[in-house]
Design a protein around this motif. Structure first.
Motif, PDB file in Angstrom:
ATOM      1  N   PHE A 235      44.218  51.211  21.713  1.00  0.00           N
ATOM      2  CA  PHE A 235      43.589  51.559  22.982  1.00  0.00           C
ATOM      3  C   PHE A 235      44.159  50.706  24.115  1.00  0.00           C
ATOM      4  O   PHE A 235      44.531  51.228  25.173  1.00  0.00           O
ATOM      5  CB  PHE A 235      42.079  51.360  22.871  1.00  0.00           C
ATOM      6  N   ASP A 236      44.246  49.393  23.909  1.00  0.00           N
ATOM      7  CA  ASP A 236      44.794  48.493  24.928  1.00  0.00           C
ATOM      8  C   ASP A 236      46.216  48.891  25.315  1.00  0.00           C
ATOM      9  O   ASP A 236      46.567  48.919  26.505  1.00  0.00           O
ATOM     10  CB  ASP A 236      44.805  47.047  24.422  1.00  0.00           C
ATOM     11  N   ARG A 237      47.028  49.198  24.303  1.00  0.00           N
ATOM     12  CA  ARG A 237      48.427  49.536  24.553  1.00  0.00           C
ATOM     13  C   ARG A 237      48.560  50.830  25.361  1.00  0.00           C
ATOM     14  O   ARG A 237      49.319  50.895  26.345  1.00  0.00           O
ATOM     15  CB  ARG A 237      49.185  49.640  23.230  1.00  0.00           C
ATOM     16  N   VAL A 238      47.829  51.863  24.956  1.00  0.00           N
ATOM     17  CA  VAL A 238      47.897  53.157  25.653  1.00  0.00           C
ATOM     18  C   VAL A 238      47.318  53.034  27.060  1.00  0.00           C
ATOM     19  O   VAL A 238      47.867  53.571  28.025  1.00  0.00           O
ATOM     20  CB  VAL A 238      47.150  54.245  24.848  1.00  0.00           C
ATOM     21  N   PHE A 239      46.208  52.322  27.197  1.00  0.00           N
ATOM     22  CA  PHE A 239      45.570  52.124  28.507  1.00  0.00           C
ATOM     23  C   PHE A 239      46.550  51.472  29.488  1.00  0.00           C
ATOM     24  O   PHE A 239      46.696  51.926  30.628  1.00  0.00           O
ATOM     25  CB  PHE A 239      44.322  51.264  28.336  1.00  0.00           C
ATOM     26  N   LYS A 240      47.206  50.423  29.048  1.00  0.00           N
ATOM     27  CA  LYS A 240      48.130  49.711  29.932  1.00  0.00           C
ATOM     28  C   LYS A 240      49.353  50.557  30.262  1.00  0.00           C
ATOM     29  O   LYS A 240      49.868  50.507  31.386  1.00  0.00           O
ATOM     30  CB  LYS A 240      48.557  48.387  29.297  1.00  0.00           C
ATOM     31  N   THR A 241      49.830  51.343  29.302  1.00  0.00           N
ATOM     32  CA  THR A 241      50.981  52.221  29.552  1.00  0.00           C
ATOM     33  C   THR A 241      50.668  53.230  30.639  1.00  0.00           C
ATOM     34  O   THR A 241      51.500  53.518  31.511  1.00  0.00           O
ATOM     35  CB  THR A 241      51.376  52.961  28.258  1.00  0.00           C
ATOM     36  N   ILE A 242      49.447  53.776  30.621  1.00  0.00           N
ATOM     37  CA  ILE A 242      49.076  54.834  31.557  1.00  0.00           C
ATOM     38  C   ILE A 242      48.656  54.269  32.910  1.00  0.00           C
ATOM     39  O   ILE A 242      49.023  54.803  33.960  1.00  0.00           O
ATOM     40  CB  ILE A 242      47.954  55.711  30.959  1.00  0.00           C
ATOM     41  N   THR A 243      47.882  53.182  32.916  1.00  0.00           N
ATOM     42  CA  THR A 243      47.319  52.679  34.174  1.00  0.00           C
ATOM     43  C   THR A 243      48.093  51.518  34.777  1.00  0.00           C
ATOM     44  O   THR A 243      47.944  51.227  35.958  1.00  0.00           O
ATOM     45  CB  THR A 243      45.863  52.222  33.971  1.00  0.00           C
ATOM     46  N   GLY A 244      48.887  50.849  33.968  1.00  0.00           N
ATOM     47  CA  GLY A 244      49.642  49.700  34.466  1.00  0.00           C
ATOM     48  C   GLY A 244      48.936  48.373  34.284  1.00  0.00           C
ATOM     49  O   GLY A 244      49.542  47.318  34.515  1.00  0.00           O
ATOM     50  N   ILE A 245      47.660  48.399  33.903  1.00  0.00           N
ATOM     51  CA  ILE A 245      46.932  47.158  33.643  1.00  0.00           C
ATOM     52  C   ILE A 245      46.103  47.324  32.368  1.00  0.00           C
ATOM     53  O   ILE A 245      45.884  48.447  31.905  1.00  0.00           O
ATOM     54  CB  ILE A 245      46.019  46.738  34.806  1.00  0.00           C
TER      55      ILE A 245
END
Length: 273
Positions: free
Chosen positions: A247-257
Motif C-alpha cells: 500500500f505504501d509503495r503504490v500510494f507514493k508512486t501515484i501521489t508522490g508522497i
C-alpha cells in the motif's frame, strides 16, 4: 498540454482558472484531484469519462468534477475545442451545504440561458489575470456567487450515463475494487478473451486494469485520510491491499508522497482551520 491552472493550485492557491484552445489534445489516462474542477466547453465537442460512466458535451455545457473522482476527456480527431476551467478547493466554498451537494457525483449542466454562468467564469479568469492585492478575495466572492447560481438551477443537471461493455467493466471495478480481482476472472465474467479485454480497456482508459484498480484504491484511501481518523493500516486493508508495505509503495508512486506524510499534512491543515 501544460495545465497552468493545476500548477497554480500546486503552488498553494485555493482557486485557479485557465482557458485553452486545442485540437487532438486528449488526456492520456484518467486522473483525479484533491479539489473541484468546473469544466466549461466554450466551443467544439468533447467526451468525458467520469469514474465508470461517460458522456458527450457540446458547446455551452459544463461539468463539475468532485475531488478524488477519476476522469479524463477526449475528442474526435481534428475537432478543435475551447474550454475554460476553474479549479477550487473545498475551503474556498463558503456554504457547507453547497460543498455537500457538489461532492456527491459529477454532473453535466445544460442550460437554455447560460449567459450569467459564462460571465462569472470569465470574471474569475479576469481577476486571476489582474493579480492585484484584491484578486484572491474577488475570485472567491465570484466563485461562491457562481456556485449559488449553479445549485439553484432546476432541470439543468444531466446524469453522466452512457454505457458500453468497457464502462460496464469499469463500473464493476469501482464496485468491487476491494476484492482480489484477476484478469482471468474478469474476462470470464464478461465473456471476453483476456487479449480483447486488455486491448479494449487500454484503448478506452490508456491504463492497464491493475493500474486502474490501484488508482481507485488510492483515491479512496485519500478520501479516508481526509475525512476519517482511521489508521493507515486500517485504510490499507479497507481499500483492498493485502499488506501495508505494498500500500505504501503504490500510494507514493501515484501521489508522490507516503500515506503517513499526507496524514501529517492533513492534520496540519485541520489545526490551521
Amino acid at each position: 498540454m501544460i495545465d497552468q491552472a493545476s500548477m497554480i493550485m500546486t503552488n498553494g492557491k485555493c482557486i485557479a482558472a485557465e482557458r485553452i484552445l486545442g485540437v487532438n489534445d486528449n488526456m492520456i489516462k484518467s486522473h483525479y484531484h484533491d479539489y473541484f474542477e468546473l469544466y466549461y466547453l466554450e466551443s467544439g465537442q468533447r467526451y468525458h469519462m467520469v469514474q465508470d460512466r461517460s458522456c458527450c458535451m457540446n458547446t455551452g455545457e459544463f461539468i463539475i468534477f468532485p475531488p478524488y473522482k477519476m476522469h479524463h476527456s477526449y475528442g474526435d480527431n481534428d475537432v478543435a475545442f475551447k474550454r475554460l476551467v476553474v479549479y477550487f478547493k473545498t475551503e474556498a466554498i463558503m456554504i457547507h451545504e453547497i460543498t455537500e451537494k457538489l461532492k456527491v457525483s459529477a454532473r453535466v449542466y445544460r442550460l437554455a440561458d447560460r449567459s450569467e454562468i459564462y460571465s462569472l467564469l470569465k470574471e474569475i479568469l479576469k481577476e486571476q489575470e489582474k493579480n492585484d492585492i484584491y484578486s484572491d478575495e474577488a475570485m472567491q466572492m465570484l466563485l461562491n456567487h457562481l456556485l449559488i447560481k449553479i445549485v439553484r438551477l432546476e432541470g439543468a443537471e444531466v446524469e453522466v450515463d452512457k454505457q458500453n461493455r468497457i464502462t460496464q467493466i469499469i463500473h464493476y471495478l469501482h464496485k468491487n475494487y476491494t476484492e482480489n480481482i484477476t484478469l482471468d476472472m474478469l474476462a470470464s465474467q464478461f465473456y471476453l478473451s483476456t487479449y480483447y479485454l486488455c486491448r479494449e480497456f487500454k484503448h478506452y482508459t490508456n491504463s492497464t486494469i491493475i493500474q486502474y484498480i490501484n488508482h481507485i484504491r488510492i483515491s479512496q484511501a485519500q478520501l479516508y485520510l481526509m475525512e476519517t481518523d482511521k489508521s493507515i493500516t486500517q485504510i490499507s486493508s479497507e481499500v483492498g491491499f493485502s499488506n501495508v508495505t505494498h500500500f505504501d509503495r503504490v500510494f507514493k508512486t501515484i501521489t508522490g508522497i507516503s500515506p503517513s506524510a499526507m496524514k501529517k499534512q492533513i492534520a496540519g491543515k485541520r489545526k490551521r482551520f
